[in-house]
Design a protein around this motif. Sequence first.
Motif, PDB file in Angstrom:
ATOM      1  N   HIS A  33      11.867 -37.874  57.712  1.00 22.80           N
ATOM      2  CA  HIS A  33      11.618 -36.539  57.181  1.00 22.80           C
ATOM      3  C   HIS A  33      12.134 -36.396  55.756  1.00 22.80           C
ATOM      4  O   HIS A  33      12.948 -37.213  55.282  1.00 22.80           O
ATOM      5  CB  HIS A  33      12.272 -35.486  58.079  1.00 22.80           C
ATOM      6  N   GLY A  34      11.667 -35.362  55.084  1.00 23.53           N
ATOM      7  CA  GLY A  34      12.078 -35.119  53.718  1.00 23.53           C
ATOM      8  C   GLY A  34      11.524 -36.175  52.783  1.00 23.53           C
ATOM      9  O   GLY A  34      10.427 -36.712  52.968  1.00 23.53           O
ATOM     10  N   THR A  35      12.276 -36.510  51.761  1.00 20.56           N
ATOM     11  CA  THR A  35      11.920 -37.547  50.791  1.00 20.56           C
ATOM     12  C   THR A  35      13.004 -38.612  50.809  1.00 20.56           C
ATOM     13  O   THR A  35      14.195 -38.300  50.761  1.00 20.56           O
ATOM     14  CB  THR A  35      11.794 -36.957  49.376  1.00 20.56           C
ATOM     15  N   GLU A 365      18.459 -40.020  50.405  1.00 17.52           N
ATOM     16  CA  GLU A 365      17.740 -38.948  51.103  1.00 17.52           C
ATOM     17  C   GLU A 365      17.739 -37.691  50.250  1.00 17.52           C
ATOM     18  O   GLU A 365      18.756 -37.317  49.664  1.00 17.52           O
ATOM     19  CB  GLU A 365      18.397 -38.638  52.443  1.00 17.52           C
ATOM     20  N   CYS A 367      15.974 -33.526  50.267  1.00 21.40           N
ATOM     21  CA  CYS A 367      15.483 -32.471  51.167  1.00 21.40           C
ATOM     22  C   CYS A 367      16.172 -32.638  52.508  1.00 21.40           C
ATOM     23  O   CYS A 367      17.380 -32.792  52.567  1.00 21.40           O
ATOM     24  CB  CYS A 367      13.951 -32.499  51.275  1.00 21.40           C
ATOM     25  N   ARG A 368      15.412 -32.650  53.608  1.00 23.49           N
ATOM     26  CA  ARG A 368      16.025 -32.683  54.928  1.00 23.49           C
ATOM     27  C   ARG A 368      15.919 -34.056  55.558  1.00 23.49           C
ATOM     28  O   ARG A 368      15.473 -34.232  56.677  1.00 23.49           O
ATOM     29  CB  ARG A 368      15.412 -31.617  55.839  1.00 23.49           C
TER      30      ARG A 368
END
Length: 372
Positions: A33-35, A365, A367-368
Amino acid sequence: MPVSGGMAGTSIARPLDITSAINGNPAALRQHHGTKFSFSGTWIEPTFNVANAGNHPLFGVTPFPQNKSEAQGVAAGNIGWTRELGELGLPATLGVALVAGAGAGSDFRHVPESNGTYASILALDIISSAAVDVTDRLSAGASIILSNTTLAGPFVGSTGASYDYGLRGSLGVTYDVMPETTVGFYWKTKVGYTFNNLVNFGGGFQDVSLDRPETFGFGLADSSLMNGKLLLAIDATYLVYSETSLLRAFYEDQWGIQLGAQYSCTDRLRLRLGYAWAENAMRDIVPGSGGGVAPPGGAEHIQYVQSLFPAFNEHRISGGIGVRHVLPGVHFDMNAGGMFEDSQTFGDTTTSLASYWVGGGLTFEFCRGSMR
């Protein structure tokens, strides 16, 4: 790969690093998830010995005792990036990567009796991937892979190095049988290369064709034990060498099995262990030609070249460690492993091979970023 490298490569159902997902089963991108951005690399050091007991006047090789290859080890680097599109309202994830697709070499030019025997292959894959959620449990993905490969040698005689580009693709799916159990499958097409003017047997330079094989993979991962702290995974792969150019002269179709485990000691510390078995793929009887060329020694010549591309070591072990948030949003992983020594005789030529590797990487990592 930074994480799966410590788990014998298990990564088809639930890859724990993004480059393993991009390079293997693209559907598993939906588990990240996220980037995320990952940079990793591995140093692979082989011990490769060859002894020849026969006279091969047609290609200028005479008997020589066991000698060690002077080829350098391989530095295999991988870079990956993924981007989840959830903030756009799309149940999809994109990924791109630069991956060391293949790399190996042998060099016996320091042995006069070998008549300049050497061989090398190096492949860099540029991969673009996308994955979508089909249902709450089922994800599907696809990749397009542009591969740049260089082949040096391998036929004894007047040989050099040549490179070519190839295009291949892959399709994959993952399915959550239960929240703790995931299965995955992928199919990767073969890719073909033509290495122009690679070898001269006395009648002018000739092209050599080579394919990397079509591959099928199936995996199972489960984290239901020890309150979710223990992840167990098993992968099975099948490589179709019988449909390739050049390599089908050396290899039979090959099965491989990988077993991997990860234990989460704390919220930050991970310990990993793996074992891999790969079927001995070497052909007992070889043809008189390969890759579109017919060398002067026929099957005897092909058999000698076969000894420079060993794929008979059946057993490998690996281990690794991971530390999450060594800095905020930055995770560190390292792994090490070895391939047990084995040997095989090809006509008058005996080859022995063992190797070890050490690798590591950082994942950033944004974002989330997390694993579901």
